[in-house]
Design a protein around this motif. Sequence first.
Motif, PDB file in Angstrom:
ATOM      1  N   VAL A  76      42.359 -86.339 -29.740  1.00 25.84           N
ATOM      2  CA  VAL A  76      41.948 -85.748 -30.905  1.00 25.84           C
ATOM      3  C   VAL A  76      42.380 -84.437 -31.490  1.00 25.84           C
ATOM      4  O   VAL A  76      42.661 -84.291 -32.694  1.00 25.84           O
ATOM      5  N   VAL A  77      42.372 -83.426 -30.616  1.00 27.44           N
ATOM      6  CA  VAL A  77      42.972 -82.325 -30.840  1.00 27.44           C
ATOM      7  C   VAL A  77      44.342 -82.163 -31.252  1.00 27.44           C
ATOM      8  O   VAL A  77      44.709 -81.695 -32.151  1.00 27.44           O
ATOM      9  N   LYS A  78      45.145 -82.845 -30.552  1.00 26.54           N
ATOM     10  CA  LYS A  78      46.486 -83.184 -30.821  1.00 26.54           C
ATOM     11  C   LYS A  78      46.844 -83.543 -32.018  1.00 26.54           C
ATOM     12  O   LYS A  78      47.629 -83.079 -32.739  1.00 26.54           O
ATOM     13  N   GLN A  79      46.043 -84.791 -32.275  1.00 28.36           N
ATOM     14  CA  GLN A  79      46.340 -85.734 -33.627  1.00 28.36           C
ATOM     15  C   GLN A  79      45.882 -84.714 -34.769  1.00 28.36           C
ATOM     16  O   GLN A  79      46.492 -84.451 -35.903  1.00 28.36           O
ATOM     17  N   SER A  80      44.683 -83.954 -34.440  1.00 26.57           N
ATOM     18  CA  SER A  80      44.271 -82.975 -35.576  1.00 26.57           C
ATOM     19  C   SER A  80      45.261 -82.099 -36.143  1.00 26.57           C
ATOM     20  O   SER A  80      45.887 -81.816 -37.324  1.00 26.57           O
ATOM     21  N   PHE A  81      45.905 -81.294 -34.960  1.00 24.34           N
ATOM     22  CA  PHE A  81      47.248 -80.392 -35.371  1.00 24.34           C
ATOM     23  C   PHE A  81      48.516 -81.196 -36.052  1.00 24.34           C
ATOM     24  O   PHE A  81      49.015 -80.519 -36.698  1.00 24.34           O
ATOM     25  N   ARG A  82      48.682 -82.375 -35.149  1.00 22.55           N
ATOM     26  CA  ARG A  82      49.775 -83.048 -35.875  1.00 22.55           C
ATOM     27  C   ARG A  82      49.719 -83.184 -37.306  1.00 22.55           C
ATOM     28  O   ARG A  82      50.533 -83.055 -38.197  1.00 22.55           O
ATOM     29  N   LEU A  83      48.538 -83.742 -37.744  1.00 23.27           N
ATOM     30  CA  LEU A  83      48.076 -83.966 -39.228  1.00 23.27           C
ATOM     31  C   LEU A  83      48.126 -82.985 -39.858  1.00 23.27           C
ATOM     32  O   LEU A  83      48.402 -83.120 -41.094  1.00 23.27           O
ATOM     33  N   SER A  84      47.919 -81.559 -39.421  1.00 26.29           N
ATOM     34  CA  SER A  84      48.123 -80.493 -39.945  1.00 26.29           C
ATOM     35  C   SER A  84      49.610 -79.779 -40.115  1.00 26.29           C
ATOM     36  O   SER A  84      49.512 -78.409 -40.390  1.00 26.29           O
ATOM     37  N   GLY A  85      50.519 -80.531 -39.611  1.00 24.36           N
ATOM     38  CA  GLY A  85      52.012 -80.239 -39.674  1.00 24.36           C
ATOM     39  C   GLY A  85      52.493 -79.468 -38.283  1.00 24.36           C
ATOM     40  O   GLY A  85      53.651 -79.145 -38.399  1.00 24.36           O
ATOM     41  N   VAL A  86      51.724 -79.370 -37.124  1.00 24.22           N
ATOM     42  CA  VAL A  86      52.100 -78.771 -36.022  1.00 24.22           C
ATOM     43  C   VAL A  86      52.920 -79.831 -35.114  1.00 24.22           C
ATOM     44  O   VAL A  86      52.359 -80.892 -34.939  1.00 24.22           O
ATOM     45  N   GLN A  87      54.160 -79.796 -34.611  1.00 26.10           N
ATOM     46  CA  GLN A  87      54.854 -80.859 -34.342  1.00 26.10           C
ATOM     47  C   GLN A  87      55.340 -80.624 -32.785  1.00 26.10           C
ATOM     48  O   GLN A  87      55.801 -81.416 -32.088  1.00 26.10           O
ATOM     49  N   ASP A  88      55.222 -79.344 -32.686  1.00 28.70           N
ATOM     50  CA  ASP A  88      55.734 -78.997 -31.142  1.00 28.70           C
ATOM     51  C   ASP A  88      54.968 -79.422 -30.044  1.00 28.70           C
ATOM     52  O   ASP A  88      53.693 -78.910 -29.765  1.00 28.70           O
ATOM     53  N   GLU A  89      55.540 -80.334 -29.272  1.00 34.19           N
ATOM     54  CA  GLU A  89      54.451 -81.070 -28.191  1.00 34.19           C
ATOM     55  C   GLU A  89      53.999 -80.122 -27.375  1.00 34.19           C
ATOM     56  O   GLU A  89      52.909 -80.279 -26.830  1.00 34.19           O
ATOM     57  N   ALA A  90      54.822 -79.246 -26.736  1.00 30.78           N
ATOM     58  CA  ALA A  90      54.312 -78.316 -25.899  1.00 30.78           C
ATOM     59  C   ALA A  90      53.291 -77.339 -26.204  1.00 30.78           C
ATOM     60  O   ALA A  90      52.279 -77.223 -25.634  1.00 30.78           O
ATOM     61  N   ALA A  91      53.529 -77.022 -27.516  1.00 35.21           N
ATOM     62  CA  ALA A  91      52.223 -76.116 -28.176  1.00 35.21           C
ATOM     63  C   ALA A  91      51.067 -77.110 -28.408  1.00 35.21           C
ATOM     64  O   ALA A  91      49.933 -76.468 -28.078  1.00 35.21           O
ATOM     65  N   LEU A  92      51.174 -78.157 -28.813  1.00 35.89           N
ATOM     66  CA  LEU A  92      50.137 -79.172 -28.805  1.00 35.89           C
ATOM     67  C   LEU A  92      49.334 -79.288 -27.437  1.00 35.89           C
ATOM     68  O   LEU A  92      48.039 -79.373 -27.444  1.00 35.89           O
ATOM     69  N   THR A  93      49.917 -79.621 -26.432  1.00 35.14           N
ATOM     70  CA  THR A  93      49.370 -79.713 -25.061  1.00 35.14           C
ATOM     71  C   THR A  93      48.962 -78.371 -24.933  1.00 35.14           C
ATOM     72  O   THR A  93      47.619 -78.459 -24.054  1.00 35.14           O
ATOM     73  N   LYS A  94      49.279 -77.297 -24.705  1.00 35.10           N
ATOM     74  CA  LYS A  94      48.672 -76.181 -24.545  1.00 35.10           C
ATOM     75  C   LYS A  94      47.276 -75.778 -25.507  1.00 35.10           C
ATOM     76  O   LYS A  94      46.248 -75.455 -24.970  1.00 35.10           O
ATOM     77  N   LEU A  95      47.569 -76.029 -26.723  1.00 30.61           N
ATOM     78  CA  LEU A  95      46.248 -75.805 -27.511  1.00 30.61           C
ATOM     79  C   LEU A  95      45.030 -76.707 -27.147  1.00 30.61           C
ATOM     80  O   LEU A  95      43.880 -76.427 -27.142  1.00 30.61           O
ATOM     81  N   ALA A  96      45.383 -78.115 -26.893  1.00 29.21           N
ATOM     82  CA  ALA A  96      44.588 -79.298 -26.663  1.00 29.21           C
ATOM     83  C   ALA A  96      43.919 -78.607 -25.310  1.00 29.21           C
ATOM     84  O   ALA A  96      42.526 -78.632 -25.304  1.00 29.21           O
ATOM     85  N   GLU A  97      44.471 -78.348 -24.122  1.00 34.07           N
ATOM     86  CA  GLU A  97      43.692 -77.906 -23.018  1.00 34.07           C
ATOM     87  C   GLU A  97      42.984 -76.666 -23.171  1.00 34.07           C
ATOM     88  O   GLU A  97      41.984 -76.586 -22.681  1.00 34.07           O
ATOM     89  N   LYS A  98      43.425 -75.734 -23.946  1.00 32.79           N
ATOM     90  CA  LYS A  98      42.654 -74.495 -24.112  1.00 32.79           C
ATOM     91  C   LYS A  98      41.482 -74.768 -24.952  1.00 32.79           C
ATOM     92  O   LYS A  98      40.338 -74.469 -24.443  1.00 32.79           O
ATOM     93  N   LEU A  99      41.641 -75.639 -26.016  1.00 36.55           N
ATOM     94  CA  LEU A  99      40.275 -75.787 -26.768  1.00 36.55           C
ATOM     95  C   LEU A  99      39.324 -76.783 -26.039  1.00 36.55           C
ATOM     96  O   LEU A  99      37.952 -76.348 -26.005  1.00 36.55           O
ATOM     97  N   TYR A 100      39.872 -77.722 -25.073  1.00 37.96           N
ATOM     98  CA  TYR A 100      38.932 -78.451 -24.246  1.00 37.96           C
ATOM     99  C   TYR A 100      38.099 -77.605 -23.360  1.00 37.96           C
ATOM    100  O   TYR A 100      37.029 -77.772 -23.227  1.00 37.96           O
ATOM    101  N   ARG A 101      38.743 -76.570 -22.919  1.00 40.38           N
ATOM    102  CA  ARG A 101      37.917 -75.619 -21.940  1.00 40.38           C
ATOM    103  C   ARG A 101      36.843 -74.716 -22.795  1.00 40.38           C
ATOM    104  O   ARG A 101      35.850 -74.745 -22.440  1.00 40.38           O
ATOM    105  N   ASP A 102      37.338 -74.424 -23.972  1.00 41.02           N
ATOM    106  CA  ASP A 102      36.594 -73.600 -24.647  1.00 41.02           C
ATOM    107  C   ASP A 102      35.396 -74.020 -25.332  1.00 41.02           C
ATOM    108  O   ASP A 102      34.560 -73.305 -25.274  1.00 41.02           O
ATOM    109  N   TYR A 103      35.360 -75.141 -25.455  1.00 40.76           N
ATOM    110  CA  TYR A 103      34.324 -75.992 -26.146  1.00 40.76           C
ATOM    111  C   TYR A 103      33.090 -76.269 -24.961  1.00 40.76           C
ATOM    112  O   TYR A 103      31.981 -76.771 -25.145  1.00 40.76           O
TER     113      TYR A 103
END
Length: 238
Positions: A76-103
């Motif tokens: 869900v997190v990765k797709q949300s960022f992809r849909l908002s224009g972020v394409q860098d897979e390494a960045a998407l993975t890092k964002l998703a894991e950080k946000l999963y922990r933050d919540y």
Amino acid sequence: AMLRLRLLTWDVKDTLLRLRQPVGHSYAAEARAQGLQVQPEALGRSFREVYGAQSRRFPNYGHGQGLSSRQWWLDVVKQSFRLSGVQDEAALTKLAEKLYRDYCSSHNWEVLPGAAETLSRCRELGFRMGVVSNFDNRLEVILSQCELLHHFEFVLTSETAGFAKPDGRIFEQALRLGGVCPEQAAHIGDDYSRDYRAARAAGMHSFLLRPAGQGEGPEVPPEHVLPTLSHLLARIEK
């Protein structure tokens, strides 16, 4: 009429806890921390679209479809960022894991006004207490971080139960965990169909948290409506 209640079950999101800020804003802040500029409003819209599609395709965090709730959320997190224009897979993975922990933490959740006091008072009055929530298995950690976990004998999430509200089977499991029959139990929540109507269909009593000025919803007897959580005590102490 005197309610002979022994067990109170509680919804969590927007009943006891709420997000400190909209999802789009916390996602955008995390992206900024990683050097990416994404508009919070756009991200919020993307998130709602992706969350809706994922929930329809893989209900209840993909339970029974071979997904873990963690994988469900990372997608869900990765797709949300992809849909908002972020394409860098390494960045998407890092964002998703950080946000999963933050919540998982009180970093993103706050206790609603009157919640802690109402829960304390209900316990003093001798009620058994449990949680019934359409949530993944991070919920116990979140409740613990927000200092509410100690009020409850059990925390039943839809992920653990295998069924999500309004399915009556999650309420049946809660009644078994609480060791009471339905008419000895009341459920408190903010959603008309998933909380109020579903608990009543399971034979329980139910109260609908509906803050004043929230607009018109379906008709509910006024004695079942809680303008604030603090109103609960007057309804159950009689």
